[in-house]
Design an enzyme around this catalytic site. Structure first.
Site, PDB file in Angstrom:
ATOM      1  N   THR A   1      -1.033   7.639  -0.713  1.00  0.00           N
ATOM      2  CA  THR A   1      -2.408   7.639  -1.433  1.00  0.00           C
ATOM      3  C   THR A   1      -3.358   6.513  -1.165  1.00  0.00           C
ATOM      4  OG1 THR A   1      -1.109   6.218  -3.178  1.00  0.00           O
ATOM      5  CG2 THR A   1      -0.998   8.596  -3.395  1.00  0.00           C
TER       6      THR A   1
ATOM      7  N   ARG B   1       0.760  -1.162   0.082  1.00  0.00           N
ATOM      8  CA  ARG B   1      -0.017   0.025   0.025  1.00  0.00           C
ATOM      9  C   ARG B   1       0.905   1.317  -0.056  1.00  0.00           C
ATOM     10  NH1 ARG B   1      -4.339   1.262   4.539  1.00  0.00           N
ATOM     11  NH2 ARG B   1      -2.638   1.672   5.613  1.00  0.00           N
TER      12      ARG B   1
ATOM     13  N   ASP C   1       5.570  -4.662   9.527  1.00  0.00           N
ATOM     14  CA  ASP C   1       6.660  -4.201  10.290  1.00  0.00           C
ATOM     15  C   ASP C   1       6.853  -4.791  11.841  1.00  0.00           C
ATOM     16  OD1 ASP C   1       7.265  -2.428   8.647  1.00  0.00           O
ATOM     17  OD2 ASP C   1       6.649  -0.615   9.610  1.00  0.00           O
TER      18      ASP C   1
ATOM     19  N   ASP D   1       1.327  -1.281  12.237  1.00  0.00           N
ATOM     20  CA  ASP D   1       1.747  -2.044  10.965  1.00  0.00           C
ATOM     21  C   ASP D   1       2.156  -3.242  11.161  1.00  0.00           C
ATOM     22  OD1 ASP D   1       3.236  -2.714   8.595  1.00  0.00           O
ATOM     23  OD2 ASP D   1       3.248  -0.769   8.113  1.00  0.00           O
TER      24      ASP D   1
HETATM   25  C1  PRP Z   1      -0.853  -4.252   4.840  1.00  0.00           C
HETATM   26  C2  PRP Z   1      -1.598  -5.307   5.389  1.00  0.00           C
HETATM   27  C3  PRP Z   1      -2.743  -5.413   4.260  1.00  0.00           C
HETATM   28  C4  PRP Z   1      -2.613  -4.000   3.818  1.00  0.00           C
HETATM   29  C5  PRP Z   1      -4.090  -3.739   4.424  1.00  0.00           C
HETATM   30  O1  PRP Z   1       0.096  -4.236   4.111  1.00  0.00           O
HETATM   31  O2  PRP Z   1      -0.767  -6.554   5.592  1.00  0.00           O
HETATM   32  O3  PRP Z   1      -2.003  -6.214   3.228  1.00  0.00           O
HETATM   33  O4  PRP Z   1      -1.633  -3.272   4.456  1.00  0.00           O
HETATM   34  O5  PRP Z   1      -4.574  -2.414   3.953  1.00  0.00           O
HETATM   35  P1  PRP Z   1      -5.838  -2.090   2.945  1.00  0.00           P
HETATM   36  O6  PRP Z   1      -6.860  -2.926   3.316  1.00  0.00           O
HETATM   37  O7  PRP Z   1      -5.939  -0.439   3.167  1.00  0.00           O
HETATM   38  O8  PRP Z   1      -5.264  -2.227   1.668  1.00  0.00           O
HETATM   39  P2  PRP Z   1       1.171  -3.319   3.445  1.00  0.00           P
HETATM   40  O9  PRP Z   1       0.742  -2.715   2.337  1.00  0.00           O
HETATM   41  O10 PRP Z   1       1.766  -2.307   4.634  1.00  0.00           O
HETATM   42  O11 PRP Z   1       2.423  -4.093   3.052  1.00  0.00           O
HETATM   43  P3  PRP Z   1       3.321  -5.177   4.045  1.00  0.00           P
HETATM   44  O12 PRP Z   1       2.573  -6.598   4.389  1.00  0.00           O
HETATM   45  O13 PRP Z   1       4.451  -5.467   3.193  1.00  0.00           O
HETATM   46  O14 PRP Z   1       3.691  -4.349   5.343  1.00  0.00           O
HETATM   47  N1  URA Z   2      -1.828  -2.089   7.265  1.00  0.00           N
HETATM   48  C1  URA Z   2      -1.634  -2.426   8.546  1.00  0.00           C
HETATM   49  O1  URA Z   2      -0.399  -3.106   8.777  1.00  0.00           O
HETATM   50  N2  URA Z   2      -2.144  -2.029   9.594  1.00  0.00           N
HETATM   51  C2  URA Z   2      -3.151  -1.038   9.348  1.00  0.00           C
HETATM   52  O2  URA Z   2      -3.774  -0.651  10.421  1.00  0.00           O
HETATM   53  C3  URA Z   2      -3.465  -0.877   8.126  1.00  0.00           C
HETATM   54  C4  URA Z   2      -2.931  -1.325   7.010  1.00  0.00           C
END
Ligand code: PRP
Ligand code: URA
Length: 213
Positions: free
Chosen positions: A107, A103, A205, A202
């Site tokens: 944006t 994500r 993370d 997150d």
């Molecule tokens: C996080 C999470 C989802 C997404 C959710 O991943 O694991 O995939 O955000 O958000 P959304 O419902 O608004 O799409 P992220 O994009 O942060 O990637 P990551 O798993 O690599 O940290």
């Molecule tokens: N992705 C995450 O990991 N946490 C949130 O709260 C939203 C998106």
């Protein structure tokens, strides 16, 4: 779309520890794994099975085995990877596909950086796994990828969801397919940055540390 919110005291207890900002990564990973096993029990309630013969030490009898074609588990990287072992433990014969999605934190647009799905998912039960359903953008895109490959039976397993994201997924899926979402808890809301509140921060993370890309 069918929503199932797990209601179990052990799940509530473990989610509370996940939410705690002081829970370190090793404990966080362990709890995610345990929670998936508890959620998978509900998520796989309708896994397709067929009768089979088995010989006990006493007599032959009729048993049950998972039907072909095998279900496919698709973790949405990165954070979904933390749920893979737990799902595979319950369905060891499942195959695994991968979707890498990120994500854009400004944006909230979704970038797909990896797609390793079979071209044809006709007749396959698909389990999409991702701990967080925030705006729903990532999950909607993942659902679209599997539906366009012919899947009609999709179960999404998440730990936390925001009401806004659930609504977005519901609106996007409509009556295109049989989609079920199994979550441990539905939180209060999204904040202005698209984070789930109260949430757990997150998830990627907290599982794997901070990666700047
Ligand atoms: C996080 C999470 C989802 C997404 C959710 O991943 O694991 O995939 O955000 O958000 P959304 O419902 O608004 O799409 P992220 O994009 O942060 O990637 P990551 O798993 O690599 O940290
Ligand atoms: N992705 C995450 O990991 N946490 C949130 O709260 C939203 C998106």
């Amino acid at each position: 779309m069918e929503l199932h919110v797990a209601d179990h005291p052990l799940i509530r207890h473990k989610v509370t520890v996940l939410r705690n900002k002081d829970t370190p990564s090793p404990t966080f990973r362990l709890l995610v794994d345990e929670l998936v096993t508890l959620l998978a029990y509900e998520a796989t309630r309708e896994v397709r099975v067929v009768d089979c013969q088995v010989e006990t030490p006493l007599i032959p009898t009729v048993g049950t085995k998972i039907a072909d074609p095998a279900p496919i588990i698709v973790p949405i990287l990165r954070a979904g990877l933390g749920m893979l072992d737990g799902m595979q433990r319950l369905i060891p014969s499942a195959e695994v596909g991968f979707l890498g999605m990120k994500r854009n934190e400004e944006t909230l647009e979704i970038i797909t950086y990896a797609n390793r799905l079979p071209e044809d998912l006709t007749g396959r039960q698909v389990f999409l796994i991702d701990p967080m359903l925030a705006t729903g953008g990532s999950l909607i895109m993942a659902i679209d990828y599997v539906l366009e490959r012919g899947a009609t039976d999709v179960t999404c397993v998440c730990l936390l969801a925001a009401p806004e994201g659930i609504q977005n997924v519901q609106d996007a899926v409509g009556d295109r397919a049989d989609v079920k979402v199994v979550v441990a808890q539905v939180d209060e809301k999204l904040n202005e940055q698209g984070y789930i509140v109260p949430g757990l921060g997150d998830a990627g993370d907290r599982l794997y540390g901070i990666v700047d890309l």
